[in-house]
Design a protein around this motif. Structure first.
Motif, mmCIF file in Angstrom:
data_model
loop_
_atom_site.group_PDB
_atom_site.id
_atom_site.type_symbol
_atom_site.label_atom_id
_atom_site.label_comp_id
_atom_site.label_asym_id
_atom_site.label_seq_id
_atom_site.Cartn_x
_atom_site.Cartn_y
_atom_site.Cartn_z
ATOM 1 N N UNK A 177 -42.926 42.898 6.740
ATOM 2 C CA UNK A 177 -42.774 42.945 8.391
ATOM 3 C C UNK A 177 -43.789 42.073 8.915
ATOM 4 N N UNK A 178 -43.458 41.617 10.022
ATOM 5 C CA UNK A 178 -43.896 40.546 10.906
ATOM 6 C C UNK A 178 -44.804 41.226 12.044
ATOM 7 N N UNK A 179 -45.768 41.253 12.202
ATOM 8 C CA UNK A 179 -46.499 41.931 13.234
ATOM 9 C C UNK A 179 -46.042 41.146 14.628
ATOM 10 N N UNK A 180 -45.920 42.114 15.752
ATOM 11 C CA UNK A 180 -45.460 41.533 16.721
ATOM 12 C C UNK A 180 -46.269 42.119 18.066
ATOM 13 N N UNK A 181 -47.393 41.490 18.500
ATOM 14 C CA UNK A 181 -48.168 42.080 19.257
ATOM 15 C C UNK A 181 -47.801 41.794 20.694
ATOM 16 N N UNK A 182 -47.324 42.835 21.469
ATOM 17 C CA UNK A 182 -47.201 42.830 22.999
ATOM 18 C C UNK A 182 -48.492 42.466 23.622
ATOM 19 N N UNK A 228 -48.970 35.967 13.873
ATOM 20 C CA UNK A 228 -49.691 34.788 13.281
ATOM 21 C C UNK A 228 -49.889 35.615 11.905
ATOM 22 N N UNK A 229 -50.220 34.584 11.160
ATOM 23 C CA UNK A 229 -50.532 34.744 9.715
ATOM 24 C C UNK A 229 -51.783 33.915 9.389
ATOM 25 N N UNK A 230 -52.958 34.634 9.184
ATOM 26 C CA UNK A 230 -54.101 33.529 8.742
ATOM 27 C C UNK A 230 -54.138 32.499 7.650
ATOM 28 N N UNK A 231 -53.150 32.663 6.869
ATOM 29 C CA UNK A 231 -52.838 31.934 5.689
ATOM 30 C C UNK A 231 -51.496 31.055 5.947
ATOM 31 N N UNK A 232 -50.853 31.287 7.117
ATOM 32 C CA UNK A 232 -49.727 30.447 7.335
ATOM 33 C C UNK A 232 -49.962 29.017 7.722
ATOM 34 N N UNK A 233 -48.933 28.117 7.569
ATOM 35 C CA UNK A 233 -49.020 26.766 7.995
ATOM 36 C C UNK A 233 -48.051 26.362 9.075
ATOM 37 N N UNK A 261 -38.629 32.967 18.224
ATOM 38 C CA UNK A 261 -38.273 32.587 16.775
ATOM 39 C C UNK A 261 -36.348 32.517 16.907
ATOM 40 N N UNK A 262 -36.061 31.831 16.063
ATOM 41 C CA UNK A 262 -34.644 31.924 15.911
ATOM 42 C C UNK A 262 -34.233 32.446 14.600
ATOM 43 N N UNK A 263 -33.055 33.090 14.792
ATOM 44 C CA UNK A 263 -32.489 34.017 13.827
ATOM 45 C C UNK A 263 -33.794 34.644 12.933
ATOM 46 N N UNK A 264 -34.303 35.432 13.506
ATOM 47 C CA UNK A 264 -35.142 36.461 12.963
ATOM 48 C C UNK A 264 -34.569 37.644 12.815
ATOM 49 N N UNK A 265 -34.690 38.518 11.538
ATOM 50 C CA UNK A 265 -34.174 39.914 11.766
ATOM 51 C C UNK A 265 -35.029 40.600 12.541
ATOM 52 N N UNK A 266 -34.639 41.144 13.444
ATOM 53 C CA UNK A 266 -35.323 42.053 14.505
ATOM 54 C C UNK A 266 -35.863 43.179 13.795
ATOM 55 N N UNK A 267 -35.511 43.784 12.676
ATOM 56 C CA UNK A 267 -35.751 45.077 11.901
ATOM 57 C C UNK A 267 -37.239 44.560 11.328
ATOM 58 N N UNK A 268 -37.419 43.213 11.041
ATOM 59 C CA UNK A 268 -38.709 42.781 10.203
ATOM 60 C C UNK A 268 -39.914 42.852 11.358
ATOM 61 N N UNK A 269 -39.567 43.250 12.627
ATOM 62 C CA UNK A 269 -40.674 42.895 13.731
ATOM 63 C C UNK A 269 -41.503 44.425 13.682
ATOM 64 N N UNK A 270 -42.358 44.280 13.463
ATOM 65 C CA UNK A 270 -43.500 45.439 13.727
ATOM 66 C C UNK A 270 -44.042 45.355 14.974
ATOM 67 N N UNK A 271 -43.552 46.022 16.089
ATOM 68 C CA UNK A 271 -44.079 45.891 17.267
ATOM 69 C C UNK A 271 -45.061 46.635 17.747
ATOM 70 N N UNK A 272 -46.266 46.424 18.384
ATOM 71 C CA UNK A 272 -47.300 47.333 18.884
ATOM 72 C C UNK A 272 -47.875 46.346 19.939
ATOM 73 N N UNK A 273 -48.500 47.270 20.820
ATOM 74 C CA UNK A 273 -49.178 46.772 22.036
ATOM 75 C C UNK A 273 -50.520 46.228 21.865
#
Ligand SMILES: [Zn+2]
Length: 139
Positions: free
Chosen positions: A24-29, A44-49, A101-113
């Motif tokens: 899942x990808x966190x998506x913070x509104x 964001x991912x703290x371990x991402x580059x 983001x380009x071509x991301x699977x929207x189902x992966x987005x974990x949306x939260x306020x």
């Protein structure tokens, strides 16, 4: 996983390496006054580059307000805001826009306020150090 994003005209592009592959990808509104107006949703991912590629730096406007600890990178040609950076103790941290983001699977987005209004500046910076991407390069 390699995630790519860009503003609408392509002036500001980024690639984000996210290991291991996220389920899942966190998506913070964001509920701040600026993000409310332009519909900012961040991840964001703290371990991402993160690698950011700017075609024409003269067409990038950096906007800051409030505590002035975050820079919104706005493409002044197309008006999209693909990323935000914050420089803390000499290090650049970043979050990227889920909407860019380009071509991301929207189902992966974990949306939260997310509402950080009223958070003390020291707490705000500590939170960014924990959660934001810590490996950021511009070219
Ligand atoms: Zn643009």
């Amino acid at each position: 996983m390699l995630m790519r994003g860009k503003c609408h005209c392509g002036n500001i592009a980024f690639s984000l390496t996210w290991e291991p592959d996220p389920a899942q990808i966190p998506a913070r509104a964001c509920g701040c006054s600026f993000c409310t107006k332009h519909g900012g949703v961040w991840t964001s991912n703290p371990k991402g580059a993160l690698e950011v590629t700017i075609q024409d730096p003269s067409l990038v406007s950096r906007y800051t307000f409030g505590t002035r600890t975050a820079d919104f990178h706005i493409c002044s040609r197309c008006g999209i805001v693909p990323l935000v950076t914050s420089t803390i103790d000499g290090r650049v941290y970043a979050v990227v826009s889920v909407n860019a983001l380009e071509s991301i699977d929207k189902k992966m987005l974990n949306r939260a306020a997310a509402d950080f209004e009223g958070e003390a500046t020291a707490d705000r910076l500590a939170r960014r150090k924990r959660n934001w991407i810590a490996d950021v390069s511009f070219r």
